[in-house]
Enzyme design. Structure first.
Site, mmCIF file in Angstrom:
data_model
loop_
_atom_site.group_PDB
_atom_site.id
_atom_site.type_symbol
_atom_site.label_atom_id
_atom_site.label_comp_id
_atom_site.label_asym_id
_atom_site.label_seq_id
_atom_site.Cartn_x
_atom_site.Cartn_y
_atom_site.Cartn_z
ATOM 1 N N CYS A 78 -15.841 24.225 2.908
ATOM 2 C CA CYS A 78 -15.052 24.749 4.102
ATOM 3 C C CYS A 78 -15.290 23.758 5.235
ATOM 4 O O CYS A 78 -16.441 23.437 5.372
ATOM 5 C CB CYS A 78 -15.109 25.982 4.559
ATOM 6 S SG CYS A 78 -14.782 26.568 6.093
ATOM 7 N N ASP A 132 2.389 -10.815 11.143
ATOM 8 C CA ASP A 132 1.889 -12.568 11.351
ATOM 9 C C ASP A 132 2.694 -13.151 10.029
ATOM 10 O O ASP A 132 3.354 -12.241 9.346
ATOM 11 C CB ASP A 132 0.455 -12.163 10.883
ATOM 12 C CG ASP A 132 0.050 -13.540 10.581
ATOM 13 O OD1 ASP A 132 -0.138 -14.487 11.183
ATOM 14 O OD2 ASP A 132 -0.241 -13.855 9.272
ATOM 15 N N ASP A 170 -2.588 -10.975 7.143
ATOM 16 C CA ASP A 170 -3.367 -11.175 5.905
ATOM 17 C C ASP A 170 -4.904 -10.721 6.042
ATOM 18 O O ASP A 170 -5.488 -11.020 5.087
ATOM 19 C CB ASP A 170 -3.176 -12.739 5.523
ATOM 20 C CG ASP A 170 -3.532 -13.561 6.619
ATOM 21 O OD1 ASP A 170 -4.159 -13.443 7.460
ATOM 22 O OD2 ASP A 170 -2.951 -14.917 6.489
ATOM 23 N N ASP A 221 -6.509 -13.162 11.231
ATOM 24 C CA ASP A 221 -5.837 -12.642 12.377
ATOM 25 C C ASP A 221 -6.773 -10.789 12.730
ATOM 26 O O ASP A 221 -6.001 -10.307 13.187
ATOM 27 C CB ASP A 221 -4.402 -12.328 12.301
ATOM 28 C CG ASP A 221 -4.216 -12.370 10.926
ATOM 29 O OD1 ASP A 221 -4.824 -11.757 9.994
ATOM 30 O OD2 ASP A 221 -2.771 -12.269 10.645
HETATM 31 P P1 ADP Z 1 0.516 -17.746 11.531
HETATM 32 O O1 ADP Z 1 0.343 -17.260 12.795
HETATM 33 O O2 ADP Z 1 1.773 -18.062 10.941
HETATM 34 O O3 ADP Z 1 -0.415 -16.844 10.436
HETATM 35 P P2 ADP Z 1 -1.848 -19.590 11.990
HETATM 36 O O4 ADP Z 1 -2.394 -18.814 12.989
HETATM 37 O O5 ADP Z 1 -2.863 -19.109 10.691
HETATM 38 O O6 ADP Z 1 -0.359 -19.029 11.485
HETATM 39 O O7 ADP Z 1 -1.820 -20.853 11.920
HETATM 40 C C1 ADP Z 1 -0.836 -21.656 13.081
HETATM 41 C C2 ADP Z 1 -0.817 -23.173 12.785
HETATM 42 O O8 ADP Z 1 -2.025 -23.724 13.061
HETATM 43 C C3 ADP Z 1 -0.285 -23.327 11.437
HETATM 44 O O9 ADP Z 1 1.135 -23.331 11.207
HETATM 45 C C4 ADP Z 1 -0.858 -24.932 11.257
HETATM 46 O O10 ADP Z 1 -0.008 -25.548 11.661
HETATM 47 C C5 ADP Z 1 -2.194 -24.428 12.047
HETATM 48 N N1 ADP Z 1 -3.336 -24.269 11.228
HETATM 49 C C6 ADP Z 1 -4.101 -23.318 11.058
HETATM 50 N N2 ADP Z 1 -5.141 -23.190 10.138
HETATM 51 C C7 ADP Z 1 -4.995 -24.563 9.575
HETATM 52 C C8 ADP Z 1 -5.706 -25.168 8.476
HETATM 53 N N3 ADP Z 1 -6.724 -24.571 7.848
HETATM 54 N N4 ADP Z 1 -5.114 -26.341 8.376
HETATM 55 C C9 ADP Z 1 -4.166 -26.825 8.779
HETATM 56 N N5 ADP Z 1 -3.489 -26.409 9.765
HETATM 57 C C10 ADP Z 1 -3.807 -25.148 10.197
HETATM 58 MG MG MG Z 2 -1.881 -15.923 9.252
#
Ligand code: ADP
Ligand code: MG
Length: 696
Positions: free
Chosen positions: A16, A397, A591, A595
């Site tokens: 319980c 996201d 994902d 984030d």
């Molecule tokens: P979202 O918010 O759509 O998930 P992210 O915050 O992960 O996107 O990334 C925002 C932008 O930053 C992407 O659209 C890309 O242009 C750039 N970016 C982020 N990480 C990478 C990476 N590893 N290689 C190339 N571009 C990146």
């Molecule tokens: Mg993302």
């Protein structure tokens, strides 16, 4: 305090929620114990303690003092082959019938005056002895608790029994004892059923592994397997470890982790997970993680620990239960003072059932969390069920969440003298160790052209911007427009953005060298899932993305939702906070890879497709173990159903008690019926909550 250690000890005998508190207090009072967390469903206590002041025998003694048991040896991890469910249903049915028949007899017997006859026929000492013998287990608990200065739910009824015996009604006392015992069994079954959901999950963990050692194969218990060992998996067998396929080919059923029974293909280089089943084909797997460290191990632990993330209603329920007993005692006293009727007073004591209040929420939560886990939905506690049920704002996201997470590189635009091969080689090499889906797209494009990647130096990933690394003496930057600094956007960019593509700018030694464009498709089930969310009462759905304005607009328009573009990770946190200060309950879906902070800030952070990524399981409050948007409305549905059941349970108990107490106090309800009536709410709650175990 000196070095603290953490230990998990199994605790037996808790039936319980009240019991967990007793165990908790008993251990807490030992010197050197910093914190204790007792889990009913997992039957264990997690203790943080100072090993110089306290040890296992002391803990065992303290637990024994509270009336529970820490087994001498750690229990056999192999769960029984037949699980409780096989027994529960028939037992519950028999139990219900016996209960009904006895209740019927009591009601009619009272009406026809049978009890008076029985009381006349059977000599008083015999009745008295019967009560003592059958009530012994209950009385023992009550006396032990009283010696520890604790009031438990049976304390009141024991006082009621004494009162009944005092006024010479041993038949009433016998009925009270009968229903106390029956109530205890009811509660035990309820808890066992909820426990079963967790145990079912644990039972899926493989216990042995077939190792390759010096060219031959040996079966060893899973506890002897080390990372690096090579494991052989035959068709139809469970994969015992998390690892990477060295060779072989198999179709794997990952239902244990994702809840999805559609098999996936695995061959050399693929990651495989413990507790998933190789349906066809054999594999040689190199072990990376074993036992509790595997994804599956983590899933099980999350479900076990879910109990400690208690819902707010549950805390109110627990507190209520503690106040309830003195209140009932007070009402009994007033009844006696006003009516001077010992029978009404005894009836008041007997009708009150406090355990139902404590039982109402945790049972429903446990049932739902267990059922959800089997469908690939990992909920870390009742708290999040409660919050999800009242969420009105969902923030999403984009990359990797709303879209398939497998973007494809569609265009490579050269802006200075670098050749296309060189441009792609530099970009893919810089992205070599990035987890971002876009990085994977770049690497895949390079692989498709058979380009050889170089080893990046000084690699830095900046979430929401991109990556920077030194490749072959060149400083390479790949990322969003932000990496351009003050440089104007090249004309080619606007054209590509209009097509809804995500742009990656590539700079070599501070000079813009090219643009890579990636396109990503929406997951096909997304629009319907979002529409479903709106139907379920979510008022605002917003896309939050670090991507550019045009791409975000194109996707948001397809889904009919709002959007905000060009966000950095910290902007996402700020937006979540903004909505929270406006009084909204915010769900953030991401994902989980980049984030995580926003997921943690949200009231409920939901990680998408967490099956393969450890970070996502850690960061989120709810993890969707496969990449399937239909799981999101399902999570809402489970939450809302659970809260409906919880409210029904609480409301029912409340009304039942108020009516019962009133009838008892004014003398309409005789003690014998009051005693029979008090077990009913437990049964109601049991039946009502077990509906949640059968979530589709
Ligand atoms: P979202 O918010 O759509 O998930 P992210 O915050 O992960 O996107 O990334 C925002 C932008 O930053 C992407 O659209 C890309 O242009 C750039 N970016 C982020 N990480 C990478 C990476 N590893 N290689 C190339 N571009 C990146
Ligand atoms: Mg993302």
């Amino acid at each position: 305090m000196a070095n603290l250690r953490t230990m998990e000890v199994p605790v037996k005998g808790m039936d319980c929620t009240e019991c967990t508190q007793h165990v908790q207090h008993a251990i807490q009072e030992l010197p050197g114990v910093k914190s204790v967390n007792v889990l009913l469903a997992a039957e264990k206590a997690t203790i943080q303690f100072d090993p110089t002041l306290v040890d296992l025998p002391m803990i065992r003694k303290a637990v024994a003092g509270a009336g529970y048991k820490v087994p001498e040896s750690v229990p056999d991890p192999t769960p029984p082959a037949h699980t409780l469910q096989d027994f529960t249903r028939p037992v519950l049915t028999v139990f219900g019938i016996v209960f009904g028949v006895v209740l019927f007899i009591v009601v009619f017997g009272e009406w026809l005056g049978w009890f008076e006859k029985i009381t006349e026929l059977v000599p008083w000492p015999v009745g008295f002895a019967l009560v003592l013998v059958f009530g012994y287990p209950v009385f023992k608990n009550v006396i032990q608790a009283t010696l520890r200065r604790q009031v438990i739910s049976h304390t009141l009824m024991t006082v009621g029994v004494i009162a009944a015996l005092a006024v010479g009604e041993w038949a009433t006392a016998a009925v009270v004892v009968f229903f106390m015992r029956v109530g205890d069994y009811a509660e035990k079954f309820t808890t066992d059923r909820a426990r079963k959901a967790v145990r079912d999950l644990t039972a899926m963990a493989p216990q042995t592994a077939r190792l390759e050692r010096d060219g031959s194969e040996v079966d060893v218990p899973i506890s002897e397997v080390q990372p690096g060992d090579v494991v052989i998996v035959r068709p139809g067998e469970k994969i015992p470890v998390d690892g990477v396929v060295l060779d072989g080919q198999a179709t794997i059923n990952q239902a244990a982790i994702t809840g999805e029974s559609m098999p996936v293909e695995a061959s050399q280089g693929a990651k495989v997970f413990a507790a998933t089943i190789a349906q066809m084909g054999s594999l040689r797997v190199k072990t990376t993680l074993v036992g509790p460290d595997t994804t599956f191990g983590r899933v099980v632990r999350m479900v076990e620990e879910a109990e400690s993330n208690r819902a707010e209603v549950q805390r109110i329920g627990d507190r209520f239960a503690t106040y309830y007993l003195p209140v009932v005692a007070g009402i009994a006293l007033i009844t006696y003072l006003v009516t001077r009727n010992p029978l009404s007073t005894a009836a008041v004591l007997l009708v009150a059932c406090s355990c139902s209040f404590a039982l109402a929420t945790p049972i429903a939560m446990l049932a739902s969390i267990g059922a959800a886990a089997k469908h690939g939905l990992l909920i870390k506690g009742g708290r999040y069920i409660e919050l999800l049920a009242k969420a009105d704002t969902v923030l999403i996201d984009k990359t990797g969440t709303l879209t398939t997470g497998k973007p494809r590189l569609t265009d490579v635009v050269r802006l200075n003298g670098l050749s296309e091969e060189r441009l792609l080689t530099l970009a893919a090499s810089a992205e070599r160790y990035s987890e971002h889906p876009l990085a994977e797209a770049v690497r895949r494009a390079a692989r498709d052209q058979d380009l050889r990647l170089l080893e990046p130096q000084e690699f830095v990933a900046e979430p929401g911007r991109g990556v920077r690394a030194r490749v072959d003496e060149t400083l390479v930057e790949v990322g969003s427009w932000r990496i351009l600094g003050d440089q104007p956007l090249p004309a080619a960019a606007a054209e590509l953005e209009k097509q809804g593509k995500t742009l990656l700018f590539v700079r070599a030694n501070q000079e813009l060298a090219g643009i890579l464009a990636a396109s990503d498709t929406l997951r096909p089930e997304t629009p319907a899932a979002l529409a479903e969310l709106k139907r379920m009462g979510v008022r605002r759905i917003e896309l939050l993305t670090g991507d550019n304005e045009r791409t975000a607009a194109a996707i948001a328009a397809q889904l009919g939702i709002d959007y905000r573009a060009n966000l950095l990770p910290e902007d996402k946190i700020r937006i979540v906070k903004e909505y929270q200060t406006q009084g909204h309950t915010v769900v953030m879906v991401g994902d989980g890879v980049n984030d995580a902070p926003a997921l943690a800030q949200a009231n409920v952070g939901i990680a998408m497709g967490a099956g393969g990524t450890d970070v996502a399981i850690e960061a989120a409050h709810i993890a969707l173990m496969r990449e399937d948007w239909t799981l999101l409305p399902r999570a809402f549905q489970i939450a809302q159903r659970t809260m409906r059941v919880v409210k029904m349970n609480l409301g029912f108990t409340m009304i039942y008690n108020i009516v019962g107490l009133t009838l008892a106090a004014i003398g309409i309800l005789p003690p014998i019926l009051a005693a029979a009536a008090q077990s009913l709410p437990d049964l109601g709650i049991l039946g009502n909550s077990s509906r949640l175990l059968r979530q589709k």
